[in-house]
Design an enzyme around this catalytic site. Structure first.
Site, PDB file in Angstrom:
ATOM      1  N   HIS A 130       0.874  -1.182   0.000  1.00  0.00           N
ATOM      2  CA  HIS A 130       0.000   0.000   0.000  1.00  0.00           C
ATOM      3  C   HIS A 130       0.911   1.233   0.000  1.00  0.00           C
ATOM      4  O   HIS A 130       2.018   1.193   0.547  1.00  0.00           O
ATOM      5  CB  HIS A 130      -0.838  -0.045   1.276  1.00  0.00           C
ATOM      6  CG  HIS A 130      -1.913   0.993   1.395  1.00  0.00           C
ATOM      7  ND1 HIS A 130      -1.638   2.299   1.737  1.00  0.00           N
ATOM      8  CD2 HIS A 130      -3.250   0.912   1.234  1.00  0.00           C
ATOM      9  CE1 HIS A 130      -2.779   2.973   1.793  1.00  0.00           C
ATOM     10  NE2 HIS A 130      -3.774   2.159   1.481  1.00  0.00           N
ATOM     11  N   ASP A 207       3.437  -4.302   8.104  1.00  0.00           N
ATOM     12  CA  ASP A 207       2.177  -3.569   7.996  1.00  0.00           C
ATOM     13  C   ASP A 207       1.044  -4.581   8.174  1.00  0.00           C
ATOM     14  O   ASP A 207       0.774  -5.388   7.276  1.00  0.00           O
ATOM     15  CB  ASP A 207       2.112  -2.886   6.618  1.00  0.00           C
ATOM     16  CG  ASP A 207       0.761  -2.238   6.343  1.00  0.00           C
ATOM     17  OD1 ASP A 207      -0.175  -2.425   7.142  1.00  0.00           O
ATOM     18  OD2 ASP A 207       0.646  -1.550   5.304  1.00  0.00           O
ATOM     19  N   GLN A 210      -4.187  -5.312   7.027  1.00  0.00           N
ATOM     20  CA  GLN A 210      -5.157  -6.267   6.470  1.00  0.00           C
ATOM     21  C   GLN A 210      -5.092  -7.617   7.163  1.00  0.00           C
ATOM     22  O   GLN A 210      -5.888  -8.503   6.837  1.00  0.00           O
ATOM     23  CB  GLN A 210      -4.898  -6.454   4.958  1.00  0.00           C
ATOM     24  CG  GLN A 210      -5.091  -5.200   4.143  1.00  0.00           C
ATOM     25  CD  GLN A 210      -6.551  -4.758   4.063  1.00  0.00           C
ATOM     26  OE1 GLN A 210      -7.479  -5.517   4.347  1.00  0.00           O
ATOM     27  NE2 GLN A 210      -6.772  -3.513   3.663  1.00  0.00           N
ATOM     28  N   LYS A 233     -10.394  -1.054  10.177  1.00  0.00           N
ATOM     29  CA  LYS A 233     -10.574  -2.303   9.412  1.00  0.00           C
ATOM     30  C   LYS A 233     -10.837  -3.464  10.365  1.00  0.00           C
ATOM     31  O   LYS A 233     -11.205  -4.550   9.959  1.00  0.00           O
ATOM     32  CB  LYS A 233      -9.331  -2.593   8.574  1.00  0.00           C
ATOM     33  CG  LYS A 233      -9.045  -1.495   7.540  1.00  0.00           C
ATOM     34  CD  LYS A 233      -7.848  -1.845   6.696  1.00  0.00           C
ATOM     35  CE  LYS A 233      -7.221  -0.645   6.034  1.00  0.00           C
ATOM     36  NZ  LYS A 233      -7.941  -0.104   4.897  1.00  0.00           N
TER      37      LYS A 233
HETATM   38  N1  PLP Z   1      -1.602  -0.598   4.625  1.00  0.00           N
HETATM   39  C1  PLP Z   1      -2.517  -1.400   4.048  1.00  0.00           C
HETATM   40  C2  PLP Z   1      -2.112  -2.766   3.573  1.00  0.00           C
HETATM   41  C3  PLP Z   1      -3.829  -0.951   3.893  1.00  0.00           C
HETATM   42  O1  PLP Z   1      -4.745  -1.734   3.299  1.00  0.00           O
HETATM   43  C4  PLP Z   1      -4.183   0.337   4.342  1.00  0.00           C
HETATM   44  C5  PLP Z   1      -5.552   0.873   4.141  1.00  0.00           C
HETATM   45  O2  PLP Z   1      -6.194   0.603   3.156  1.00  0.00           O
HETATM   46  C6  PLP Z   1      -3.197   1.123   4.961  1.00  0.00           C
HETATM   47  C7  PLP Z   1      -1.912   0.621   5.081  1.00  0.00           C
HETATM   48  C8  PLP Z   1      -3.494   2.494   5.474  1.00  0.00           C
HETATM   49  O3  PLP Z   1      -4.318   2.427   6.591  1.00  0.00           O
HETATM   50  P1  PLP Z   1      -4.891   3.787   7.248  1.00  0.00           P
HETATM   51  O4  PLP Z   1      -5.440   4.590   6.105  1.00  0.00           O
HETATM   52  O5  PLP Z   1      -5.949   3.300   8.173  1.00  0.00           O
HETATM   53  O6  PLP Z   1      -3.779   4.454   7.932  1.00  0.00           O
END
Ligand code: PLP
Length: 413
Positions: A130, A207, A210, A233
């Site tokens: 991401h 990270d 998910q 999430k």
């Molecule tokens: N990393 C992954 C794999 C994600 O799916 C997401 C959100 O879609 C994020 C990071 C970012 O999360 P947040 O926007 O809640 O900080």
């Protein structure tokens, strides 16, 4: 007709009945919510916990000795305990409460990494990340004259582990990898990657955005150094999340944000700072949000991540098989070990058109690049559709979804 019974204190019963929003209609059709990787719906216990906090205990944390201030502080700190237990942290002091994964990763980038980053150093990540696990590294690399390298993936959406390990050379200061891909659903072998990084003295950030809603997480068993995840999430409120870090790493990190709550003593000659984790929590936090997140964690633990995983694996197998039968439909990400996320395209049909037509059927899926431009580039597509399932979804919803796709495909194809 009997109403389905919501889950009881042991987590038994129909989880669907716990989520009020799932009962609504969209465009006159019963809602099918398949955008769970984007944000999950909230169970009644979370909504009620937030409501109860504002009706009953609202005050700021740590700034007052009055009863409400103490209640708010104890609820907020209780969330830290819940988050620590959730990932099997060594202690509650290893949990920094953040606004989400994005803030957690930026904290590591600016506070842990940047002070030690030198020209010629490198950061290793993967091309399935991401943007939240790419851009912060690029920003600090640019300041220090360092570079970011990305490990490739295989065509089925699994990480090329050998290539990842080959990138772990002496100039690498940190490696960062997603536990579960938000686009492909791939579950990465994070414990193996942590062993490889550790053997070379390289710090590993995982990270877990998910992973947290789907898998039991044990940061000590994984053996990583940092683990970031997000509350919304995980069926909790937006604007909540956490960073777990080894205590000695947090101790060595200077503050990132300055302000109230993170200091020991402020003098114009020089300010001293609180110990971690409070050193990294400047300003008034999202107190009600964390009260809700603690309720979400309690809920998830009552239902049980093993049960959640089993329901989702079943739904994933059903949806994958049914979608594969649709002519011209291509699925991106077919790793043997994957979470219930299905990205796909249909020949000759634009992802946004399909998503819009599905919305008219009451079906919420995401279309776009999913904040993963490098991954889209790897597959040579600008966008995909993504159906991401949760344990409250049903086989009947999958049947309706797949027949709607088949209908729309005939219309557009
Ligand atoms: N990393 C992954 C794999 C994600 O799916 C997401 C959100 O879609 C994020 C990071 C970012 O999360 P947040 O926007 O809640 O900080």
């Amino acid at each position: 007709m009997n109403e389905p019974a919501a889950t009881d204190h042991n987590g038994a019963g129909d989880p669907r009945a716990d989520f009020p929003l799932l009962a609504r209609e969209v465009h006159g059709k019963p809602l099918i919510y398949f955008d769970n990787a984007n944000t999950a719906q909230k169970p009644r216990v979370v909504i009620e916990a937030v409501d109860r906090f504002y009706r009953h205990s609202n005050a700021n944390v740590s700034r007052a000795v009055h009863t409400l201030g103490e209640e708010a502080t104890s609820l907020y700190e209780g969330a830290r305990d819940a988050l620590a237990r959730f990932v099997n942290a060594g202690s509650r002091e290893e949990i920094v409460l953040t606004s989400g994964t994005t803030q957690a990763i930026n904290l590591v980038a600016y506070s842990h990494l940047l002070p030690q980053l030198r020209p010629g150093d490198a950061i290793v990540t993967t091309c399935m990340e991401h943007h939240a696990n790419i851009v912060p590294w690029q920003l600090v690399a640019a300041r220090a004259g360092a570079i970011v390298k990305a490990a490739p993936i295989h065509a089925d959406g699994t990480l090329d582990v050998d290539a990842f390990v080959a990138l772990l050379t002496p100039e690498v200061r940190l490696a960062a990898v997603t536990h579960v891909s938000n686009v492909l659903g791939t579950i990465n072998p994070v414990a193996q990657l942590a062993r490889e990084a550790r053997r070379r003295g390289i710090v590993l950030l995982v990270d877990g955005s998910q992973a947290a809603p789907h898998l039991p997480i044990d940061v000590r068993a994984i053996g990583c150094d940092f683990y970031a995840w997000t509350g919304h999430k995980l069926f909790g409120p937006t604007g909540t999340g956490a960073l777990w870090a080894r205590h000695e790493l947090l101790q060595a990190m200077p503050p990132f944000f300055g302000g109230g709550e993170m200091i020991r003593e402020v003098r114009f000659e020089g300010t001293t700072f609180a110990d971690p984790p409070h050193r990294f929590e400047a300003g008034t936090p999202n107190i009600a949000g964390f009260v809700g997140l603690a309720a979400a964690i309690d809920y998830v633990q009552r239902v049980g991540l093993p049960r959640i995983g089993a329901i989702e694996r079943d739904l994933l197998a059903h949806a994958t098989e049914a979608l594969q039968a649709v002519p011209g439909l291509r699925i991106f990400g077919t790793a043997p070990d994957k979470a219930a996320v299905i990205s796909f395209l249909i020949d000759g049909v634009h992802a946004h058109d399909l998503a819009t037509l599905l919305d008219h059927e009451g079906i919420a899926v995401r279309s776009g690049h999913h904040c993963a431009h490098p991954l889209m580039r790897f597959f040579g597509v600008p966008a995909t559709l993504r159906a991401s399932l949760a344990f409250y979804n049903t086989h009947e919803e999958i049947e309706r979804f797949v027949s709607a796709i088949a209908r729309v495909r005939r219309l557009l194809g």
